[in-house]
Design a protein around this motif. Structure first.
Motif, PDB file in Angstrom:
ATOM      1  N   TYR A 116       0.855  -1.178   0.000  1.00  0.00           N
ATOM      2  CA  TYR A 116       0.000   0.000   0.000  1.00  0.00           C
ATOM      3  C   TYR A 116       0.898   1.236   0.000  1.00  0.00           C
ATOM      4  CZ  TYR A 116      -4.289  -2.629   0.934  1.00  0.00           C
ATOM      5  OH  TYR A 116      -5.371  -3.468   0.833  1.00  0.00           O
ATOM      6  N   ILE A 117       0.895   1.963  -1.103  1.00  0.00           N
ATOM      7  CA  ILE A 117       1.811   3.090  -1.284  1.00  0.00           C
ATOM      8  C   ILE A 117       1.044   4.400  -1.129  1.00  0.00           C
ATOM      9  CG2 ILE A 117       3.518   4.171  -2.780  1.00  0.00           C
ATOM     10  CD1 ILE A 117       3.796   1.514  -4.249  1.00  0.00           C
ATOM     11  N   PRO A 118       1.282   5.172  -0.066  1.00  0.00           N
ATOM     12  CA  PRO A 118       0.589   6.458   0.089  1.00  0.00           C
ATOM     13  C   PRO A 118       1.022   7.439  -0.991  1.00  0.00           C
ATOM     14  CG  PRO A 118       1.881   5.864   2.059  1.00  0.00           C
ATOM     15  CD  PRO A 118       2.269   4.928   0.983  1.00  0.00           C
ATOM     16  N   PHE A 119       0.077   8.287  -1.430  1.00  0.00           N
ATOM     17  CA  PHE A 119       0.466   9.301  -2.404  1.00  0.00           C
ATOM     18  C   PHE A 119      -0.144  10.668  -2.127  1.00  0.00           C
ATOM     19  CE2 PHE A 119      -3.538   7.925  -4.201  1.00  0.00           C
ATOM     20  CZ  PHE A 119      -4.047   9.034  -4.852  1.00  0.00           C
ATOM     21  N   ALA A 120      -1.123  10.757  -1.237  1.00  0.00           N
ATOM     22  CA  ALA A 120      -1.761  12.044  -0.941  1.00  0.00           C
ATOM     23  C   ALA A 120      -2.461  11.943   0.408  1.00  0.00           C
ATOM     24  CB  ALA A 120      -2.764  12.424  -2.034  1.00  0.00           C
ATOM     25  N   VAL A 121      -2.960  13.088   0.880  1.00  0.00           N
ATOM     26  CA  VAL A 121      -3.654  13.153   2.166  1.00  0.00           C
ATOM     27  C   VAL A 121      -5.052  13.718   1.957  1.00  0.00           C
ATOM     28  CG1 VAL A 121      -3.694  14.231   4.454  1.00  0.00           C
ATOM     29  CG2 VAL A 121      -1.544  13.392   3.516  1.00  0.00           C
ATOM     30  N   ASP A 122      -6.011  13.085   2.584  1.00  0.00           N
ATOM     31  CA  ASP A 122      -7.394  13.551   2.604  1.00  0.00           C
ATOM     32  C   ASP A 122      -7.805  13.718   4.059  1.00  0.00           C
ATOM     33  OD1 ASP A 122      -9.998  14.181   1.783  1.00  0.00           O
ATOM     34  OD2 ASP A 122     -10.614  12.086   1.634  1.00  0.00           O
ATOM     35  N   ALA A 123      -8.942  14.330   4.287  1.00  0.00           N
ATOM     36  CA  ALA A 123      -9.548  14.354   5.621  1.00  0.00           C
ATOM     37  C   ALA A 123     -11.036  14.173   5.454  1.00  0.00           C
ATOM     38  CB  ALA A 123      -9.247  15.660   6.339  1.00  0.00           C
ATOM     39  N   MET A 124     -11.649  13.522   6.439  1.00  0.00           N
ATOM     40  CA  MET A 124     -13.087  13.304   6.404  1.00  0.00           C
ATOM     41  C   MET A 124     -13.778  14.120   7.489  1.00  0.00           C
ATOM     42  SD  MET A 124     -13.763   9.314   5.495  1.00  0.00           S
ATOM     43  CE  MET A 124     -15.491   9.715   5.150  1.00  0.00           C
ATOM     44  N   THR A 125     -14.989  14.469   7.190  1.00  0.00           N
ATOM     45  CA  THR A 125     -15.887  15.070   8.163  1.00  0.00           C
ATOM     46  C   THR A 125     -17.254  14.443   7.912  1.00  0.00           C
ATOM     47  OG1 THR A 125     -16.773  17.164   9.025  1.00  0.00           O
ATOM     48  CG2 THR A 125     -16.336  17.064   6.664  1.00  0.00           C
ATOM     49  N   LYS A 128      -7.849  12.797   9.552  1.00  0.00           N
ATOM     50  CA  LYS A 128      -6.915  12.928   8.428  1.00  0.00           C
ATOM     51  C   LYS A 128      -6.400  11.542   8.062  1.00  0.00           C
ATOM     52  CE  LYS A 128      -2.888  14.205   9.419  1.00  0.00           C
ATOM     53  NZ  LYS A 128      -1.752  14.820  10.024  1.00  0.00           N
ATOM     54  N   ARG A 129      -6.175  11.315   6.759  1.00  0.00           N
ATOM     55  CA  ARG A 129      -5.749   9.987   6.335  1.00  0.00           C
ATOM     56  C   ARG A 129      -4.889  10.064   5.079  1.00  0.00           C
ATOM     57  NH1 ARG A 129     -11.149   7.548   3.248  1.00  0.00           N
ATOM     58  NH2 ARG A 129     -11.771   9.485   2.232  1.00  0.00           N
ATOM     59  N   ASP A 130      -3.939   9.142   5.001  1.00  0.00           N
ATOM     60  CA  ASP A 130      -3.277   8.901   3.726  1.00  0.00           C
ATOM     61  C   ASP A 130      -4.219   8.117   2.827  1.00  0.00           C
ATOM     62  OD1 ASP A 130      -0.766  10.128   3.932  1.00  0.00           O
ATOM     63  OD2 ASP A 130       0.113   8.407   4.969  1.00  0.00           O
ATOM     64  N   VAL A 131      -4.082   8.317   1.527  1.00  0.00           N
ATOM     65  CA  VAL A 131      -4.775   7.489   0.539  1.00  0.00           C
ATOM     66  C   VAL A 131      -3.710   6.780  -0.292  1.00  0.00           C
ATOM     67  CG1 VAL A 131      -6.911   8.801   0.485  1.00  0.00           C
ATOM     68  CG2 VAL A 131      -5.027   9.500  -0.995  1.00  0.00           C
ATOM     69  N   TYR A 132      -4.075   5.629  -0.873  1.00  0.00           N
ATOM     70  CA  TYR A 132      -3.069   4.684  -1.347  1.00  0.00           C
ATOM     71  C   TYR A 132      -3.305   4.203  -2.772  1.00  0.00           C
ATOM     72  CZ  TYR A 132      -2.730   4.298   3.750  1.00  0.00           C
ATOM     73  OH  TYR A 132      -2.621   4.576   5.089  1.00  0.00           O
ATOM     74  N   ASN A 133      -2.204   3.833  -3.410  1.00  0.00           N
ATOM     75  CA  ASN A 133      -2.226   2.965  -4.572  1.00  0.00           C
ATOM     76  C   ASN A 133      -1.665   1.621  -4.132  1.00  0.00           C
ATOM     77  OD1 ASN A 133      -3.265   4.689  -6.670  1.00  0.00           O
ATOM     78  ND2 ASN A 133      -1.347   5.828  -6.540  1.00  0.00           N
ATOM     79  N   VAL A 134      -2.420   0.563  -4.406  1.00  0.00           N
ATOM     80  CA  VAL A 134      -2.046  -0.780  -3.967  1.00  0.00           C
ATOM     81  C   VAL A 134      -1.417  -1.511  -5.146  1.00  0.00           C
ATOM     82  CG1 VAL A 134      -2.849  -2.909  -2.907  1.00  0.00           C
ATOM     83  CG2 VAL A 134      -3.995  -0.735  -2.371  1.00  0.00           C
ATOM     84  N   VAL A 135      -0.190  -1.980  -4.935  1.00  0.00           N
ATOM     85  CA  VAL A 135       0.607  -2.585  -6.008  1.00  0.00           C
ATOM     86  C   VAL A 135       1.069  -3.971  -5.564  1.00  0.00           C
ATOM     87  CG1 VAL A 135       2.709  -2.317  -7.406  1.00  0.00           C
ATOM     88  CG2 VAL A 135       1.404  -0.293  -6.711  1.00  0.00           C
ATOM     89  N   PRO A 136       1.010  -4.976  -6.441  1.00  0.00           N
ATOM     90  CA  PRO A 136       1.608  -6.267  -6.089  1.00  0.00           C
ATOM     91  C   PRO A 136       3.086  -6.065  -5.755  1.00  0.00           C
ATOM     92  CG  PRO A 136       0.273  -6.464  -8.074  1.00  0.00           C
ATOM     93  CD  PRO A 136       0.397  -4.993  -7.781  1.00  0.00           C
ATOM     94  N   THR A 137       3.507  -6.540  -4.609  1.00  0.00           N
ATOM     95  CA  THR A 137       4.867  -6.273  -4.138  1.00  0.00           C
ATOM     96  C   THR A 137       5.945  -6.675  -5.146  1.00  0.00           C
ATOM     97  OG1 THR A 137       4.107  -6.487  -1.850  1.00  0.00           O
ATOM     98  CG2 THR A 137       6.483  -6.681  -2.240  1.00  0.00           C
ATOM     99  N   PRO A 138       5.838  -7.817  -5.837  1.00  0.00           N
ATOM    100  CA  PRO A 138       6.882  -8.168  -6.814  1.00  0.00           C
ATOM    101  C   PRO A 138       7.037  -7.138  -7.936  1.00  0.00           C
ATOM    102  CG  PRO A 138       5.557 -10.098  -6.281  1.00  0.00           C
ATOM    103  CD  PRO A 138       4.863  -8.924  -5.675  1.00  0.00           C
ATOM    104  N   GLY A 177      -7.866  18.848  -4.565  1.00  0.00           N
ATOM    105  CA  GLY A 177      -8.282  19.043  -3.186  1.00  0.00           C
ATOM    106  C   GLY A 177      -7.537  18.222  -2.159  1.00  0.00           C
ATOM    107  N   PHE A 178      -6.537  17.457  -2.566  1.00  0.00           N
ATOM    108  CA  PHE A 178      -5.788  16.612  -1.637  1.00  0.00           C
ATOM    109  C   PHE A 178      -4.544  17.331  -1.133  1.00  0.00           C
ATOM    110  CE2 PHE A 178      -8.413  13.671  -3.917  1.00  0.00           C
ATOM    111  CZ  PHE A 178      -8.749  12.710  -2.980  1.00  0.00           C
ATOM    112  N   GLY A 179      -4.091  16.931   0.045  1.00  0.00           N
ATOM    113  CA  GLY A 179      -2.873  17.485   0.604  1.00  0.00           C
ATOM    114  C   GLY A 179      -1.660  16.669   0.215  1.00  0.00           C
ATOM    115  N   ILE A 180      -0.494  17.261   0.391  1.00  0.00           N
ATOM    116  CA  ILE A 180       0.770  16.593   0.086  1.00  0.00           C
ATOM    117  C   ILE A 180       1.146  15.696   1.258  1.00  0.00           C
ATOM    118  CG2 ILE A 180       3.171  16.915  -0.577  1.00  0.00           C
ATOM    119  CD1 ILE A 180       1.019  17.977  -2.552  1.00  0.00           C
ATOM    120  N   SER A 181       1.382  14.422   0.971  1.00  0.00           N
ATOM    121  CA  SER A 181       1.701  13.469   2.034  1.00  0.00           C
ATOM    122  C   SER A 181       3.204  13.400   2.265  1.00  0.00           C
ATOM    123  CB  SER A 181       1.205  12.072   1.661  1.00  0.00           C
ATOM    124  OG  SER A 181       1.653  11.123   2.610  1.00  0.00           O
ATOM    125  N   PRO A 182       3.629  13.547   3.524  1.00  0.00           N
ATOM    126  CA  PRO A 182       5.044  13.346   3.825  1.00  0.00           C
ATOM    127  C   PRO A 182       5.464  11.888   3.650  1.00  0.00           C
ATOM    128  CG  PRO A 182       3.791  13.638   5.841  1.00  0.00           C
ATOM    129  CD  PRO A 182       2.849  13.924   4.715  1.00  0.00           C
TER     130      PRO A 182
END
Length: 326
Positions: A127-136, A270-280, A309-314
């Motif tokens: 699971y590779i984070p690429f951006a930040v979102d927040a929910m309300t 606040k949460r990271d959002v992900y791209n899920v990639v097969p590890t190999p 509208g997404f934030g930059i993820s560290p």
């Protein structure tokens, strides 16, 4: 590469106005079929559509992002890859696992708005984070529900213990399999199960026609007492035209005292959002170039990420989140 922290993206919602029109719902243009097919989460579909147009390898678009909603089926390759359209984070990851196990090469990456790795033990995914979102939460503009609730108050509404719940409060949830539902309930300390609405019968996750409620669609708020989890980034994209308008009369609440109009580090959910990639696949030069590390092509497209509208993820490009071995 130096990273901008989330605080530097405080004006992300305002930046959405810079997007002239939404990216296409499914890939268009050349090449017709992309090497990396991306499916899954409603939450990140528009930003990944935008990134699919912006990310080039050797001057060629390599990603094709398919929306969670649309036609019943999608065709992702020239032959043998007409599959049911995955309509959520869970459905996207499941479609990825199915493709890998079948060896049909129909899906390469899944969008996920929650870290649901525990559901895919032994599947060898990263699971590779690429951006930040927040929910309300969202209510109607004419709602009788307070637009200034706390986590404790929200939990009491969604576990059906609040005074007047079912009468003064009518909570709605996205369908089971939604990453945003999973994240939202976990933040409230509630179990995300398919039988949630049986355990907590004041909560509804289907519409008036018995169809599953989709993420971040404000038109489900047909009653002044309705309350619905909502992504701040998606709402901003809907308001400013970077995503198809679906907010209806929905307005976002000030949750735990934090304004929903600007995404910042004070956001409670606040949460990271992900791209899920097969590890190999991470040893493949193209996947490494596109997805991994702070210097990856996706992580350097900060202008595209904030336009939606997404934030930059560290944590952008971090590849340490892998599924359990078993």
């Amino acid at each position: 590469m130096s990273k901008r922290m989330l605080g530097a993206a405080a004006a992300a919602v305002a930046a959405v106005a810079l997007v002239a029109s939404p990216a296409q719902a499914d890939p268009v243009g050349t090449p017709t079929y992309r090497d990396i097919v991306v499916v899954g989460s409603d939450t990140t579909q528009t930003v990944m559509n935008g990134l699919s147009d912006a990310v080039l390898v050797g001057g060629v678009k390599v990603m094709g992002s398919y929306d969670a909603r649309g036609s019943d089926n999608i065709t992702t390759k020239a032959a043998g890859c007409t599959i049911p359209r995955p309509g959520s984070s869970g459905a996207g990851v499941t479609a990825l696992v199915t493709s890998v196990e079948a060896g049909n090469n129909c899906v390469q990456v899944a969008r996920s708005s929650s870290d649901n790795r525990a559901n895919y033990a032994g599947k060898n995914l990263t699971y590779i984070p690429f951006a930040v979102d927040a929910m309300t939460y969202a209510v109607r503009s004419d709602s009788t529900v307070s637009k200034k609730l706390t986590t404790a108050q929200l939990k009491s509404i969604f576990n059906c213990t609040a005074p007047g719940v079912g009468t003064n409060f009518k909570p709605l949830l996205p369908q089971f399999g939604s990453g945003s539902r999973d994240f939202f309930l976990k933040q409230l300390g509630l179990p995300n199960t398919a039988a949630f609405t049986t355990t907590y019968p004041c909560v509804v996750d289907t519409d008036v026609n018995g169809q599953p409620i989709q993420e971040h669609v404000g038109t489900y708020l047909t009653d002044t007492k309705h309350i619905l989890p909502y992504s701040i980034a998606v709402y901003a994209s809907q308001i400013y035209g970077a995503a198809p308008a679906a907010q209806g009369k929905a307005v976002l609440a000030t949750f735990n005292g934090v304004s929903p109009t600007i995404l910042n580090t004070a956001s409670t959910f606040k949460r990271d959002v992900y791209n899920v990639v097969p590890t190999p696949k991470l040893t493949d030069p193209t996947y490494d170039q596109v997805f991994t590390g702070a210097d990856s092509v996706i992580c350097t497209k900060t202008d595209v990420i904030t336009q939606y509208g997404f934030g930059i993820s560290p944590n952008c490009g971090n590849t340490q989140l892998v599924t359990p071995a078993s």
